[in-house]
Each structure stands twice: as structure tokens, then as C-alpha cells.
Write a protein that holds these residues in place. Structure first.
Motif, mmCIF file in Angstrom:
data_model
loop_
_atom_site.group_PDB
_atom_site.id
_atom_site.type_symbol
_atom_site.label_atom_id
_atom_site.label_comp_id
_atom_site.label_asym_id
_atom_site.label_seq_id
_atom_site.Cartn_x
_atom_site.Cartn_y
_atom_site.Cartn_z
ATOM 1 N N ARG A 1 -4.647 -0.403 9.109
ATOM 2 C CA ARG A 1 -3.756 -0.824 8.028
ATOM 3 C C ARG A 1 -2.337 -0.814 8.599
ATOM 4 N NH1 ARG A 1 -5.223 3.663 3.799
ATOM 5 N NH2 ARG A 1 -5.277 4.772 5.794
ATOM 6 N N TYR B 1 -0.307 3.853 5.278
ATOM 7 C CA TYR B 1 -0.772 2.970 6.344
ATOM 8 C C TYR B 1 -1.256 3.791 7.540
ATOM 9 C CZ TYR B 1 1.619 -0.735 3.759
ATOM 10 O OH TYR B 1 2.011 -1.618 2.786
ATOM 11 N N GLN C 1 0.838 -1.194 0.000
ATOM 12 C CA GLN C 1 0.000 0.000 0.000
ATOM 13 C C GLN C 1 0.881 1.255 0.000
ATOM 14 O OE1 GLN C 1 -3.419 -0.102 2.709
ATOM 15 N NE2 GLN C 1 -2.929 -2.233 3.202
#
Length: 558
Positions: free
Chosen positions: A262, A238, A235
Motif C-alpha cells: 500500500r 500505508y 487510506q
């Protein structure tokens, strides 16, 4: 019942061996084990300790593996504990379970120390779905993980007393990559492999991968990339970046992911951190038989991944900066991780011993930390452990199971001030362990490129001590150089948090810093790297989970 009492040639499945003198109980044990585990394991049974020992000899003579021993405590002639003592000599890697009545609980607890018992079960274990199967499944999963490491398809060929070889072996072991080590000076198979592959001696260590490719003198990073161990961030941003994969970092990864954050964790070496090198952790709540640091790391890693955390290994954090409400972590490979919050759980590293000879012989007989990969190679050798804290005591107990003699060199006058009582008792009961207090190493001498002896200074003056291997535990220093000038630290480099930050005058917000918050809002600290922390696995786990709660509070106010 030829499929149980007599050896079967139909498969090479690992064996579970059950022994009980009561036919009805033995039949019930075999029935329940076969019903749940019979598709993966052969269930063998015996009606007495001597009969079971002969069955183990036959099984081992055929080259078959034994995964689990289940023994009743109350058997005439040879008790369950006595049987397990002898069985451990034949199948040292098998997991051990004792069946007991309620009145035998004291004997079972005593067996934890005598035979390294993994679990004891009270009879009856009804229903087995709740009382038997989960226990056995957990033990078999642990055994399978260790067996996979021993029989792995990756092969490393090199010299035992080579720093490069040691680093590769240690990396594979700590990251639980199945691999086999072949000593070019001892194993004929090693010479044959090098001849077939056309690899010269000056290109060692050499790694042969399962896909047939060969890596000559690879770096740890190169090997990690080829094995797919390191990984890349999935990703762009986060909620939480965790730096460090020790108990504090793993706990934060588990709690962060389970609560919907996350979460990504970055570890420079291998999950488990310094605790992951421990041969045995015996004072962690909920594990009466203790567990290895490697097993703790495996369990924590599997749990974090199952709950959705990302884990990036063989990557080091090299810088931290704040950009508005974001926090940016720069990695050694050039990548960056962006997050709302950062948890620093980078831990500590063992301090180097600054005396002549040690630096040159590091990795060639001198090791910092437990270096469990070297344990079997220490069989019938003279091992020295330097240090007087728990980590040193755990290592000495572990190496005593392999070495001819283990000598502990302790700078202080006694162990009582620095080591847990249970470890002191264990060391005192081992006939091949000698503790020398008020003693320190002042030099190391090598021969043929590896450690041969230590020069030591003690109450009786100086002298030489033979040492085939030396393991050093002389305190730790925090891994915080990458945070220099960014977060407030104490005079030893440990990170200040909470009230210590406020007292130092480096806090610029109207609210007080949270308990584990550093001088940079949104950056938290947990575990050994925190100033004034308690250096215990349980406290690190507690701080890691607590930090996630504080992250939630920070995000709610942001």
C-alpha cells in the motif's frame, strides 16, 4: 486516393504524413497506419521529399495539426534525413520516424542528433502488431499530451515578467495541466477576456477555468485545489510513504505498488522533481533519441497510478516522527500520513545566487532551473545560462533552438570536469552558443520591472552583458530541513545511510542498517538527497527500486 494524397475537409483530425519513393512500400505504410490509427488520424502520403513538404505547407495553411512524420531514408533527390530537416521547420512539434534498411543504421543514429529523430524502424516491420504499432502508439501518446497542453481550456492571463504569473505557468506545465498562456501586453485576446470578465489590471494574474469561473491573483495551492490536482490520502495507514516525486520516488512508487505494498507518494511541486525540468535527458538507458524530463515524469506517473500507487501533489512533508512500529509524516496542510516505512526521496533544490539584483528579479527574467515554460518567449532574445554541469548544458542546447544567442557563464576553467562529453560536443556545434569560462555574474540590472543586463567578471575584467532572460544552475542543496534532529545528516545536510550510519555511532539495533536505511529504522533514503549519491537519473531510479526491496526485508523482520 483522395482520402490520402489530397487534403480532406471531412474532419480536423491531426495528420500522419508518410513519404517513400517506392509505391509498394508507401502503400504498405499507409495501409498499416490507416488500419490501426485511421479512426483518430488522417493518413497522408507523398512519393518524394519535395512533394511531402508541399503537402505539409498545405496542411499547416489550413490550420490542421501534424502529429507524425514517417520518411524513408533512401529517396533520390532528397534523402529522408534531408526531408526531415526541412519538415522540422514547418512542423517542429511533430514526431519524426525514419524508415531504414539494416545498412542505413549509422545514418539513422546520426539523424537522432541532426533532426532530433524520435525513432528509426528497420524494414520490413512485420508483424506490425509487434514492430510498428507499439512504437507509433507511444509517439502519438506523447504528441497528444503535448498538444493537449498547448490547446488546454484553462487560460492564464498576466504579465510575462511577473513572478506570480511565472509560478502559475510553471505549476500548470510541470503538472501537465492543459492550459494557454496569454500575455496581457502582447495578446489582443488577453485584453478582450479581461474586459468581458471585468477584471482590473491590478488583479493579474487571472485564471479562467473551463467551468467558466475566474480566479483573480490565485496562489498555486488555491489553483491546485480548484483543479483537483493535489488530492487527499485515501487510506488511514500505508505500508510505504514516499516523500518526493523525482525519479527515485517515482521508481519506488512503481515497484512498491506493483509488489503489493500500500503505497502513497507525496510531492511538493510536481512529479519528476528537478529531473522533470530537464529539457532533454540523452544518457538514460533505453531512450537512444533521449526524452524530456517532463515526458519521463508523465510516463512514470502514469505507470505508478496504473499499478495502484496514490500520488499526492502540492503537499510538502514538514515533519517526521516514530511512534512505536509506525512512522508518521506530517504534511504542510495539517494532515498526517501513517506508515510502516518511509522513503525520503525529497531531492535537492537549485542554490540561489547571492549577488545584487538577482533576488529582486527572480521570476521576472531570472529563473532557477530550466523554466521550460519560458523557452518560446525567448525567441530572438539574448539568453544567459549560469553554470557548467549537465543541467546547464541541457538548458543551453534547448534554449539555443529559440534564442538569438545563448551565453554560458562558467566559473571554472573548462566544461570537461563537470559536463558530459556528448553535451560539450553539442554545445560546440551550435553557432549561437558562446561559452565563457572563468566568468561569473556579479550583479543583475532591471528595466521596467524585468531583467535587462548582467554585470559579469571574467579574464578581461568587468563588463555589462545584455540579458533578456537568465537561467541559473549553480549547484544544489538538499531538501532536508524538515528532518533536522530526526535523522543523521552530513555537514551539508545530505542524509546518511547504511554503513555511514553505523560508522557514525547513531545506530541502536543489533543488526546492521540496510544499505539505504537511515539512522531511524524503517526510514530509508534514495536519490540525490542521499549523502554521496551519484547525481544521475538512472542511479536515482535504481536506488528507488532497491529501496522497495529493502522495505520488504524490513517488514519481513518486523
Amino acid at each position: 486516393m483522395p482520402d490520402e494524397g489530397a487534403p480532406s475537409r471531412r474532419a480536423s483530425r491531426p495528420a500522419i504524413v508518410a513519404v517513400d519513393d517506392e509505391p509498394a512500400v508507401l502503400a504498405a505504410v499507409a495501409r498499416d497506419l490507416r488500419r490501426r490509427f485511421g479512426d483518430r488520424y488522417r493518413i497522408l502520403r507523398a512519393s518524394s521529399g519535395p512533394e511531402a513538404l508541399e503537402l505539409l505547407r498545405q496542411t499547416r495553411a489550413r490550420g490542421d495539426a501534424v502529429a507524425l512524420l514517417v520518411a524513408d531514408q533512401r529517396m533520390p533527390g532528397m534523402s529522408g534525413t534531408e526531408y526531415l530537416v526541412e519538415a522540422r521547420k514547418l512542423v517542429p512539434d511533430a514526431k519524426r520516424v525514419l524508415l531504414t534498411a539494416y545498412a542505413d543504421t549509422e545514418a539513422a543514429i546520426q539523424a537522432i542528433n541532426e533532426v532530433a529523430l524520435d525513432y528509426y524502424l528497420l524494414k520490413p516491420w512485420d508483424p506490425p502488431e509487434e514492430q510498428l504499432f507499439p512504437v507509433v502508439e507511444d509517439l502519438l501518446t506523447t504528441w497528444e499530451a503535448g498538444a493537449a497542453l498547448e490547446a488546454g481550456g484553462v487560460r492564464v492571463v498576466g504579465h510575462r515578467f511577473s513572478r506570480d504569473s511565472h509560478e502559475l505557468r510553471d505549476f500548470l506545465a510541470r503538472n501537465r495541466v492543459p492550459a494557454r498562456w496569454l500575455d496581457v501586453e502582447r495578446d489582443a485576446e488577453a485584453r478582450e477576456l479581461l474586459a468581458v470578465a471585468g477584471v482590473a489590471d491590478d488583479r493579474l494574474p487571472t485564471v479562467l477555468l473551463e467551468d467558466g469561473s475566474i480566479l483573480e491573483r490565485p496562489s498555486v495551492l488555491e489553483l491546485a485545489e480548484r483543479l483537483g490536482v493535489s488530492g487527499q490520502a485515501a487510506q488511514e495507514h500505508y505500508d510505504l510513504v514516499i516523500v518526493g516525486g523525482g525519479p527515485a520516488g517515482l521508481a519506488a512508487a512503481v515497484y512498491g505498488a506493483s509488489e503489493g505494498l500500500r503505497t502513497v507518494m507525496v510531492e511538493r511541486e510536481a512529479p519528476g522533481g528537478q529531473a522533470g525540468q530537464s529539457s532533454r535527458i540523452e544518457n538514460y538507458l533505453g531512450f537512444p533519441a533521449g526524452l524530456s524530463g517532463s515526458d519521463l515524469a508523465r510516463r512514470g506517473t502514469d505507470q505508478a497510478r496504473r499499478l495502484g500507487a496514490e500520488l499526492l501533489t502540492i503537499q510538502d512533508a514538514v515533519a517526521l516522527r516514530a511512534e512505536g512500529s509506525g512512522r508518521i509524516v506530517e504534511l504542510s496542510g495539517g494532515a498526517t500520513l501513517s506508515a510502516n516505512c518511509v522513503l525520503v526521496a525529497s531531492g535537492v533544490s537549485y542554490r540561489q545566487l547571492q549577488v545584487p539584483g538577482f533576488d529582486e528579479l527572480t521570476g521576472a527574467g531570472v529563473y532557477y532551473g530550466a523554466a521550460i515554460t519560458e523557452a518560446r518567449a525567448c525567441a530572438d532574445q539574448e539568453v544567459v545560462v549560469i553554470g557548467g554541469a549537465n543541467s546547464a548544458g541541457q538548458a543551453a542546447v534547448h534554449f539555443a533552438g529559440f534564442a538569438r544567442r545563448v551565453t554560458m557563464l562558467v566559473r571554472g576553467a573548462s566544461l570537461e570536469a563537470s559536463m558530459s562529453h556528448y553535451l560539450i560536443e553539442q554545445l560546440g556545434a551550435l553557432p549561437n552558443v558562446e561559452v565563457r569560462t572563468d566568468t561569473q555574474a556579479v550583479a543583475a540590472t532591471g528595466r521596467d520591472g524585468h531583467l535587462a543586463s548582467l554585470r559579469i567578471r571574467g579574464p578581461e575584467g568587468e563588463g555589462d552583458l545584455r540579458a533578456d532572460a537568465c537561467f541559473v544552475f549553480i549547484g544544489a542543496q538538499p531538501r532536508t530541513d524538515w528532518l533536522d534532529g530526526v535523522v543523521a545528516r552530513d555537514d551539508r545536510g545530505f542524509i546518511l545511510a547504511g554503513p555511514d550510519v553505523a560508522a557514525g555511532g547513531g545506530w541502536g539495533l543489533s543488526r546492521d542498517p540496510y544499505l539505504l536505511e537511515t539512522s531511524v529504522p524503517g526510514v530509508f533514503v534514495a536519490g540525490d538527497v542521499r549523502s554521496r549519491s551519484i547525481k544521475r537519473v538512472a542511479s536515482a531510479v535504481g536506488e528507488g527500486s532497491m529501496a522497495v526491496s529493502l522495505v520488504h526485508q524490513y517488514l519481513a523482520e518486523a
